[in-house]
Design a protein around this motif. Structure first.
Motif, PDB file in Angstrom:
ATOM      1  N   TRP A   5       0.844  -1.189   0.000  1.00 49.02           N
ATOM      2  CA  TRP A   5       0.000   0.000   0.000  1.00 49.02           C
ATOM      3  C   TRP A   5       0.876   1.234   0.000  1.00 49.02           C
ATOM      4  O   TRP A   5       2.015   1.192   0.463  1.00 49.02           O
ATOM      5  CB  TRP A   5      -0.885   0.023   1.249  1.00 49.02           C
ATOM      6  N   GLN A   6       0.322   2.319  -0.488  1.00 51.59           N
ATOM      7  CA  GLN A   6       0.997   3.614  -0.379  1.00 51.59           C
ATOM      8  C   GLN A   6       0.177   4.497   0.539  1.00 51.59           C
ATOM      9  O   GLN A   6      -1.029   4.653   0.344  1.00 51.59           O
ATOM     10  CB  GLN A   6       1.149   4.294  -1.733  1.00 51.59           C
ATOM     11  N   SER A   8      -0.118   8.343   2.370  1.00 54.76           N
ATOM     12  CA  SER A   8       0.343   9.730   2.357  1.00 54.76           C
ATOM     13  C   SER A   8      -0.378  10.471   3.462  1.00 54.76           C
ATOM     14  O   SER A   8      -1.552  10.234   3.724  1.00 54.76           O
ATOM     15  CB  SER A   8       0.103  10.381   0.993  1.00 54.76           C
ATOM     16  N   VAL A  45       5.010  10.605   2.234  1.00 58.48           N
ATOM     17  CA  VAL A  45       4.474   9.458   1.487  1.00 58.48           C
ATOM     18  C   VAL A  45       5.405   8.272   1.714  1.00 58.48           C
ATOM     19  O   VAL A  45       6.620   8.415   1.655  1.00 58.48           O
ATOM     20  CB  VAL A  45       4.405   9.771  -0.038  1.00 58.48           C
ATOM     21  N   ARG A  47       5.491   3.530   1.792  1.00 55.36           N
ATOM     22  CA  ARG A  47       4.865   2.244   1.473  1.00 55.36           C
ATOM     23  C   ARG A  47       4.782   1.388   2.737  1.00 55.36           C
ATOM     24  O   ARG A  47       5.610   1.486   3.623  1.00 55.36           O
ATOM     25  CB  ARG A  47       5.678   1.494   0.409  1.00 55.36           C
ATOM     26  N   ALA A  86      -0.457   0.030  -3.854  1.00 49.21           N
ATOM     27  CA  ALA A  86       0.742   0.442  -4.581  1.00 49.21           C
ATOM     28  C   ALA A  86       0.470   0.403  -6.081  1.00 49.21           C
ATOM     29  O   ALA A  86       0.955   1.255  -6.830  1.00 49.21           O
ATOM     30  CB  ALA A  86       1.923  -0.455  -4.219  1.00 49.21           C
ATOM     31  N   GLN A  88      -2.394   1.030  -7.584  1.00 49.23           N
ATOM     32  CA  GLN A  88      -3.153   2.230  -7.928  1.00 49.23           C
ATOM     33  C   GLN A  88      -2.247   3.461  -7.916  1.00 49.23           C
ATOM     34  O   GLN A  88      -2.348   4.326  -8.784  1.00 49.23           O
ATOM     35  CB  GLN A  88      -4.316   2.429  -6.956  1.00 49.23           C
ATOM     36  N   ALA A  89      -1.344   3.540  -6.947  1.00 40.10           N
ATOM     37  CA  ALA A  89      -0.411   4.670  -6.871  1.00 40.10           C
ATOM     38  C   ALA A  89       0.472   4.722  -8.112  1.00 40.10           C
ATOM     39  O   ALA A  89       0.692   5.797  -8.685  1.00 40.10           O
ATOM     40  CB  ALA A  89       0.439   4.568  -5.611  1.00 40.10           C
ATOM     41  N   ASN A  90       0.960   3.570  -8.539  1.00 41.20           N
ATOM     42  CA  ASN A  90       1.792   3.513  -9.740  1.00 41.20           C
ATOM     43  C   ASN A  90       0.997   3.928 -10.983  1.00 41.20           C
ATOM     44  O   ASN A  90       1.501   4.663 -11.827  1.00 41.20           O
ATOM     45  CB  ASN A  90       2.369   2.114  -9.933  1.00 41.20           C
ATOM     46  N   GLU A  92      -1.614   5.938 -11.081  1.00 44.80           N
ATOM     47  CA  GLU A  92      -1.852   7.383 -11.014  1.00 44.80           C
ATOM     48  C   GLU A  92      -0.613   8.167 -11.415  1.00 44.80           C
ATOM     49  O   GLU A  92      -0.700   9.218 -12.044  1.00 44.80           O
ATOM     50  CB  GLU A  92      -2.296   7.796  -9.614  1.00 44.80           C
ATOM     51  N   ARG A  93       0.558   7.665 -11.027  1.00 47.22           N
ATOM     52  CA  ARG A  93       1.803   8.347 -11.366  1.00 47.22           C
ATOM     53  C   ARG A  93       2.096   8.227 -12.866  1.00 47.22           C
ATOM     54  O   ARG A  93       2.538   9.183 -13.490  1.00 47.22           O
ATOM     55  CB  ARG A  93       2.953   7.761 -10.547  1.00 47.22           C
TER      56      ARG A  93
END
Length: 163
Positions: A5-6, A8, A45, A47, A86, A88-90, A92-93
């Protein structure tokens, strides 16, 4: 099964962190941090591993709250927490959502003032939106944040709008 997970977190009302605090903050696994002196705001932020969001979210809160409290020697004012996979974070980036953006020129047109006045507002008005980035031409704002400011901005009496 554990997932990555990420997390923030946003911490408000924070004086500039000391070198010791910054060194400690870098120890968050996979962590990055940014401090905005003007707003006295810290973004952190990192992980973490957890089986579900129901486990990851409180774990992220406790990690941030407990770690910051120990480092700062007082209760941190956490004003934001976001926990996503993680994956989803990747995503989005790599594929950020498109946004309508504005520089000083576009903000001036939206507010009916000069670019110089927008620069003054940016530097002095506490409710003026924070830029989301900077390029060679200057700061960049989301159109939505400038439009929101325009709706609630109480202009000084006696001032005329630029046509």
């Amino acid at each position: 099964m554990e997932k990555e997970w990420q997390a923030s977190v946003i911490v408000d009302d924070l004086d500039a962190p000391t070198d010791e605090v910054i060194d400690e903050l870098w120890r968050f696994p996979g962590g990055t941090l940014r401090y905005e002196e003007r707003w006295r705001r810290l973004y952190l932020v990192w992980r973490l591993m957890a089986p579900t969001l129901a486990v990851a979210a409180p774990q992220a809160f406790e990690t941030a709250h407990g770690g910051l409290k120990a480092m700062l020697g007082r209760e941190p004012e956490l004003t934001g927490l976001r926990v996503i996979t993680a994956e989803q974070a990747n995503a989005e980036r790599e594929h950020p959502q498109e946004q309508e953006l504005m520089g000083y020129r576009e903000a001036a047109a939206e507010l009916g003032v000069s670019r110089q006045r927008v620069a003054q507002l940016d530097g002095s008005h506490p409710d003026f939106p924070r830029p989301i980035g900077r390029i060679g031409a200057g700061p960049v704002f989301t159109a939505a944040s400038v439009q929101s400011f325009a709706k609630r901005w109480d202009r000084s009496p006696g001032r005329r709008r630029v046509a």
